[in-house]
Design an enzyme around this catalytic site. Structure first.
Site, PDB file in Angstrom:
ATOM      1  N   ILE A  12      93.930  59.956 -14.229  1.00  0.00           N
ATOM      2  CA  ILE A  12      94.618  58.767 -13.708  1.00  0.00           C
ATOM      3  C   ILE A  12      93.668  57.567 -13.708  1.00  0.00           C
ATOM      4  CG2 ILE A  12      96.017  57.846 -11.821  1.00  0.00           C
ATOM      5  CD1 ILE A  12      96.542  60.785 -10.945  1.00  0.00           C
ATOM      6  N   ASN A  35      84.786  66.825 -13.769  1.00  0.00           N
ATOM      7  CA  ASN A  35      86.038  67.237 -14.420  1.00  0.00           C
ATOM      8  C   ASN A  35      86.425  66.247 -15.521  1.00  0.00           C
ATOM      9  OD1 ASN A  35      88.198  69.055 -14.702  1.00  0.00           O
ATOM     10  ND2 ASN A  35      89.570  67.665 -13.592  1.00  0.00           N
ATOM     11  N   LEU A  59      79.521  60.631  -5.971  1.00  0.00           N
ATOM     12  CA  LEU A  59      79.908  59.697  -4.914  1.00  0.00           C
ATOM     13  C   LEU A  59      79.253  60.032  -3.571  1.00  0.00           C
ATOM     14  CD1 LEU A  59      81.690  57.241  -4.818  1.00  0.00           C
ATOM     15  CD2 LEU A  59      83.661  58.733  -4.613  1.00  0.00           C
ATOM     16  N   PHE A  80      89.604  57.523  -6.768  1.00  0.00           N
ATOM     17  CA  PHE A  80      90.268  58.690  -7.367  1.00  0.00           C
ATOM     18  C   PHE A  80      89.427  59.957  -7.231  1.00  0.00           C
ATOM     19  CE2 PHE A  80      91.899  55.201 -10.143  1.00  0.00           C
ATOM     20  CZ  PHE A  80      93.255  55.428 -10.002  1.00  0.00           C
ATOM     21  N   SER A 124      98.719  62.270  -2.124  1.00  0.00           N
ATOM     22  CA  SER A 124      99.629  63.121  -2.897  1.00  0.00           C
ATOM     23  C   SER A 124     100.870  63.429  -2.089  1.00  0.00           C
ATOM     24  CB  SER A 124      98.892  64.415  -3.220  1.00  0.00           C
ATOM     25  OG  SER A 124      99.782  65.377  -3.714  1.00  0.00           O
ATOM     26  N   THR A 126     101.944  66.146  -1.906  1.00  0.00           N
ATOM     27  CA  THR A 126     101.699  67.477  -1.329  1.00  0.00           C
ATOM     28  C   THR A 126     101.634  67.399   0.205  1.00  0.00           C
ATOM     29  OG1 THR A 126     100.423  69.499  -1.664  1.00  0.00           O
ATOM     30  CG2 THR A 126      99.151  67.497  -1.381  1.00  0.00           C
ATOM     31  N   TYR A 148      93.034  72.060  -0.594  1.00  0.00           N
ATOM     32  CA  TYR A 148      93.185  70.782  -1.310  1.00  0.00           C
ATOM     33  C   TYR A 148      94.125  69.860  -0.540  1.00  0.00           C
ATOM     34  CZ  TYR A 148      95.098  67.342  -4.536  1.00  0.00           C
ATOM     35  OH  TYR A 148      95.544  66.159  -5.091  1.00  0.00           O
ATOM     36  N   LYS A 152      93.583  65.964   1.453  1.00  0.00           N
ATOM     37  CA  LYS A 152      94.352  64.711   1.339  1.00  0.00           C
ATOM     38  C   LYS A 152      94.854  64.287   2.724  1.00  0.00           C
ATOM     39  CE  LYS A 152      93.731  64.133  -2.956  1.00  0.00           C
ATOM     40  NZ  LYS A 152      92.785  63.092  -3.389  1.00  0.00           N
ATOM     41  N   ARG A 229     110.977  68.393  -9.411  1.00  0.00           N
ATOM     42  CA  ARG A 229     109.883  67.478  -9.052  1.00  0.00           C
ATOM     43  C   ARG A 229     110.228  66.073  -9.559  1.00  0.00           C
ATOM     44  NH1 ARG A 229     108.997  71.529  -6.916  1.00  0.00           N
ATOM     45  NH2 ARG A 229     107.085  72.746  -6.776  1.00  0.00           N
TER      46      ARG A 229
HETATM   47  P1  NAD Z   1      90.757  64.172 -12.594  1.00  0.00           P
HETATM   48  O1  NAD Z   1      90.064  65.430 -12.237  1.00  0.00           O
HETATM   49  O2  NAD Z   1      91.165  63.965 -14.011  1.00  0.00           O
HETATM   50  O3  NAD Z   1      89.882  62.906 -12.144  1.00  0.00           O
HETATM   51  C1  NAD Z   1      89.034  62.929 -11.027  1.00  0.00           C
HETATM   52  C2  NAD Z   1      87.673  62.448 -11.495  1.00  0.00           C
HETATM   53  O4  NAD Z   1      86.783  62.407 -10.371  1.00  0.00           O
HETATM   54  C3  NAD Z   1      87.036  63.368 -12.535  1.00  0.00           C
HETATM   55  O5  NAD Z   1      86.675  62.588 -13.653  1.00  0.00           O
HETATM   56  C4  NAD Z   1      85.809  63.941 -11.831  1.00  0.00           C
HETATM   57  O6  NAD Z   1      84.737  64.158 -12.733  1.00  0.00           O
HETATM   58  C5  NAD Z   1      85.516  62.877 -10.783  1.00  0.00           C
HETATM   59  N1  NAD Z   1      84.823  63.345  -9.580  1.00  0.00           N
HETATM   60  C6  NAD Z   1      85.175  64.382  -8.770  1.00  0.00           C
HETATM   61  N2  NAD Z   1      84.318  64.469  -7.734  1.00  0.00           N
HETATM   62  C7  NAD Z   1      83.400  63.463  -7.883  1.00  0.00           C
HETATM   63  C8  NAD Z   1      82.275  63.032  -7.145  1.00  0.00           C
HETATM   64  N3  NAD Z   1      81.874  63.662  -6.029  1.00  0.00           N
HETATM   65  N4  NAD Z   1      81.575  61.966  -7.597  1.00  0.00           N
HETATM   66  C9  NAD Z   1      81.956  61.307  -8.724  1.00  0.00           C
HETATM   67  N5  NAD Z   1      83.011  61.678  -9.479  1.00  0.00           N
HETATM   68  C10 NAD Z   1      83.728  62.746  -9.053  1.00  0.00           C
HETATM   69  O7  NAD Z   1      92.026  64.031 -11.617  1.00  0.00           O
HETATM   70  P2  NAD Z   1      93.266  63.024 -11.676  1.00  0.00           P
HETATM   71  O8  NAD Z   1      94.469  63.798 -12.075  1.00  0.00           O
HETATM   72  O9  NAD Z   1      92.892  61.809 -12.433  1.00  0.00           O
HETATM   73  O10 NAD Z   1      93.425  62.725 -10.130  1.00  0.00           O
HETATM   74  C11 NAD Z   1      92.836  61.574  -9.536  1.00  0.00           C
HETATM   75  C12 NAD Z   1      93.107  61.603  -8.055  1.00  0.00           C
HETATM   76  O11 NAD Z   1      94.517  61.670  -7.834  1.00  0.00           O
HETATM   77  C13 NAD Z   1      92.510  62.788  -7.293  1.00  0.00           C
HETATM   78  O12 NAD Z   1      92.071  62.351  -6.043  1.00  0.00           O
HETATM   79  C14 NAD Z   1      93.694  63.731  -7.154  1.00  0.00           C
HETATM   80  O13 NAD Z   1      93.550  64.568  -6.042  1.00  0.00           O
HETATM   81  C15 NAD Z   1      94.828  62.749  -6.967  1.00  0.00           C
HETATM   82  N6  NAD Z   1      96.152  63.287  -7.334  1.00  0.00           N
HETATM   83  C16 NAD Z   1      96.343  63.781  -8.586  1.00  0.00           C
HETATM   84  C17 NAD Z   1      97.590  64.321  -8.937  1.00  0.00           C
HETATM   85  C18 NAD Z   1      97.825  64.918 -10.298  1.00  0.00           C
HETATM   86  O14 NAD Z   1      98.799  65.677 -10.455  1.00  0.00           O
HETATM   87  N7  NAD Z   1      97.018  64.599 -11.319  1.00  0.00           N
HETATM   88  C19 NAD Z   1      98.629  64.322  -8.010  1.00  0.00           C
HETATM   89  C20 NAD Z   1      98.403  63.773  -6.739  1.00  0.00           C
HETATM   90  C21 NAD Z   1      97.148  63.256  -6.417  1.00  0.00           C
HETATM   91  N1  UFG Z   2     105.691  75.445 -13.399  1.00  0.00           N
HETATM   92  C1  UFG Z   2     106.155  76.464 -14.223  1.00  0.00           C
HETATM   93  N2  UFG Z   2     105.274  77.015 -15.116  1.00  0.00           N
HETATM   94  C2  UFG Z   2     103.985  76.592 -15.230  1.00  0.00           C
HETATM   95  C3  UFG Z   2     103.534  75.540 -14.388  1.00  0.00           C
HETATM   96  C4  UFG Z   2     104.416  74.990 -13.474  1.00  0.00           C
HETATM   97  O1  UFG Z   2     107.310  76.879 -14.139  1.00  0.00           O
HETATM   98  O2  UFG Z   2     103.238  77.140 -16.049  1.00  0.00           O
HETATM   99  C5  UFG Z   2     106.630  74.842 -12.435  1.00  0.00           C
HETATM  100  C6  UFG Z   2     106.153  74.981 -11.000  1.00  0.00           C
HETATM  101  O3  UFG Z   2     106.540  76.231 -10.476  1.00  0.00           O
HETATM  102  C7  UFG Z   2     106.826  73.782 -10.340  1.00  0.00           C
HETATM  103  C8  UFG Z   2     106.868  72.728 -11.456  1.00  0.00           C
HETATM  104  O4  UFG Z   2     106.713  73.461 -12.682  1.00  0.00           O
HETATM  105  O5  UFG Z   2     108.130  74.117 -10.000  1.00  0.00           O
HETATM  106  C9  UFG Z   2     105.765  71.701 -11.343  1.00  0.00           C
HETATM  107  O6  UFG Z   2     104.523  72.389 -11.220  1.00  0.00           O
HETATM  108  P1  UFG Z   2     103.113  71.637 -11.349  1.00  0.00           P
HETATM  109  O7  UFG Z   2     102.060  72.685 -11.186  1.00  0.00           O
HETATM  110  O8  UFG Z   2     103.078  70.809 -12.579  1.00  0.00           O
HETATM  111  O9  UFG Z   2     103.147  70.612 -10.139  1.00  0.00           O
HETATM  112  P2  UFG Z   2     103.241  70.844  -8.562  1.00  0.00           P
HETATM  113  O10 UFG Z   2     104.430  70.061  -8.105  1.00  0.00           O
HETATM  114  O11 UFG Z   2     103.192  72.270  -8.227  1.00  0.00           O
HETATM  115  O12 UFG Z   2     101.892  70.190  -8.022  1.00  0.00           O
HETATM  116  C10 UFG Z   2     101.265  69.049  -8.621  1.00  0.00           C
HETATM  117  C11 UFG Z   2      99.768  69.101  -8.384  1.00  0.00           C
HETATM  118  C12 UFG Z   2      99.459  68.956  -6.928  1.00  0.00           C
HETATM  119  C13 UFG Z   2     100.070  67.691  -6.420  1.00  0.00           C
HETATM  120  C14 UFG Z   2     101.544  67.685  -6.700  1.00  0.00           C
HETATM  121  C15 UFG Z   2     102.152  66.366  -6.306  1.00  0.00           C
HETATM  122  O13 UFG Z   2      99.244  70.330  -8.879  1.00  0.00           O
HETATM  123  O14 UFG Z   2      98.084  68.861  -6.751  1.00  0.00           O
HETATM  124  O15 UFG Z   2     101.782  67.873  -8.092  1.00  0.00           O
HETATM  125  O16 UFG Z   2     101.512  65.311  -6.928  1.00  0.00           O
HETATM  126  F1  UFG Z   2      99.878  67.601  -5.090  1.00  0.00           F
END
Ligand code: NAD
Ligand code: UFG
Length: 337
Positions: A12, A35, A59, A80, A124, A126, A148, A152, A229
């Site tokens: 993101i 990551n 960080l 992030f 999130s 979540t 996790y 949050k 979702r």
């Molecule tokens: P991502 O893992 O792609 O990005 C997170 C980045 O933070 C990574 O590049 C990682 O290397 C870096 N990082 C982690 N810990 C660190 C630290 N201590 N110091 C410096 N860098 C660090 O994840 P994303 O999907 O881009 O998610 C970004 C944010 O959004 C996260 O806080 C995640 O929890 C939140 N979020 C993501 C989702 C999703 O589905 N992707 C949903 C809800 C919330």
């Molecule tokens: N699903 C499948 N097969 C798979 C993966 C997922 O059927 O291989 C289903 C899950 O059961 C769920 C839906 O697809 O019903 C979405 O699943 P995701 O794992 O893509 O997403 P979640 O909603 O479970 O959770 C994600 C992130 C969380 C975050 C949340 C809201 O993993 O960290 O979205 O942003 F909090």
């Protein structure tokens, strides 16, 4: 004046860096690559400017953070950086609490010490668990079901308390399910190992890296029995961050939770059908048991984001699948291809 983006090389963060650049901002990216990778920074620079600043640091390293604030004129921050895998957080709770809470506290302290007041935080949906009322609004009860999720929930509380006592103003953005990629196909989600999330898994099946999708449960109380979702295009999400910074710059104060979702729910089978359309061939799948910990259905009430930030999503599930596929097909092995 510059915007600090922690976790800026991640999924993101990279899309938001591009949106911030397009809004005319100077951006400083910070990431420890736990990551992500340097190739992501190269790809962001190729889409924006080769001069975009990048700092490789953890960080939680206060000296490194001070040096970032001392060497750039940071006026606002998007945070992030975090670990984000729900299952892994159950196995490694202390790593998750240490990284996600340590980062948030260290960053908030450094901001206050350096006189930076505007913070946008990645939360999130979540935190809602399975809400009683859908679409879910920001006033719904919150809690958590994994370490996790607790990080949050706790980060939100820490920032709420900090904003009440200190010169700090925050928007807690509660993301629904981000998918898709930049239209160029040069930045996107690059999960390590076998993806946990639906769309990255589907796309790896489509590109031939995985054999078939397992659909977790078909006995939910939904139109086709699979879970619902609110999938949101990552570029819409990125634009929501720009809107949040603008609201803070315009004088929004305190600590404000805002949903970033589309308001539209899709079942797993609807996502698979949209992905098949985008990819141009059938995506093999089988129905298996429900996944432990999954909720049945959730989607956002995005009205507060429109009122408070003037933001609304504009891309639908077909746009999300087209762009995610464009990234996956151009980069079958992610950034390392
Ligand atoms: P991502 O893992 O792609 O990005 C997170 C980045 O933070 C990574 O590049 C990682 O290397 C870096 N990082 C982690 N810990 C660190 C630290 N201590 N110091 C410096 N860098 C660090 O994840 P994303 O999907 O881009 O998610 C970004 C944010 O959004 C996260 O806080 C995640 O929890 C939140 N979020 C993501 C989702 C999703 O589905 N992707 C949903 C809800 C919330
Ligand atoms: N699903 C499948 N097969 C798979 C993966 C997922 O059927 O291989 C289903 C899950 O059961 C769920 C839906 O697809 O019903 C979405 O699943 P995701 O794992 O893509 O997403 P979640 O909603 O479970 O959770 C994600 C992130 C969380 C975050 C949340 C809201 O993993 O960290 O979205 O942003 F909090």
């Amino acid at each position: 004046m510059a915007t600090l983006v922690t976790g800026g090389a991640g999924y993101i963060g990279s899309h938001t860096a591009v949106a911030l650049h397009e809004s005319g901002r100077e951006v400083v990216l910070l990431d420890n690559f736990s990551n992500s990778c340097a190739e992501a920074v190269d790809a962001i620079r190729a889409l924006t400017t080769s001069g975009m600043a990048f700092v490789k640091a953890d960080l939680r390293d206060r000296d490194a953070l001070d040096s970032v604030f001392d060497s750039h004129e940071i006026t606002e921050v998007i945070h992030f950086a975090a670990f984000k895998a729900v299952g892994e957080s159950v196995e490694k709770p202390l790593d998750y609490y240490d990284n996600n809470l340590g980062s948030t506290i260290g960053l908030a302290r450094a901001m206050v010490d350096h006189g930076v007041e505007s913070l946008v935080f990645s939360s999130s949906c979540t935190v809602y668990g399975q809400p009683d009322v859908i679409p879910v609004t920001e006033s719904a009860p919150t809690g958590a079901e994994s370490p996790y999720g607790w990080t949050k929930y706790m980060s939100e509380q820490i920032l709420r308390d900090a904003c009440a006592a200190l010169p700090l103003n925050t928007i807690l953005l509660r993301y629904f399910n981000p998918v898709g990629a930049h239209e160029s196909g040069t930045i996107g989600e690059d999960p390590n190992g076998i993806p946990n999330n639906l769309v990255p898994f589907v796309m790896q099946v489509a590109v031939g890296r995985l054999e078939k999708l397992r659909v977790f449960g078909s006995d939910y109380n939904t139109p086709d029995g699979t879970a619902i979702r609110d999938y949101i295009h990552v570029v819409d999400l990125a634009e929501g961050h720009v809107a949040a910074l603008e609201a803070l710059a315009g004088g929004l104060s305190g600590c404000n939770a805002v949903n970033l979702g589309t308001g539209v729910g899709s079942t797993v089978l609807e996502v698979v059908a949209a992905a098949s359309d985008a990819v141009g061939h059938h995506i093999p799948s089988e129905i298996v048991d429900r996944r432990a910990g999954d909720i049945e259905k959730i989607w956002a009430d995005p009205a507060h984001a429109t009122e408070m930030l003037g933001w609304t999503s504009s891309r639908d599930i077909h746009d999300m699948m087209r762009d995610h596929w464009n990234w996956q097909r151009s980069n079958p092995n992610g950034y390392k291809s």
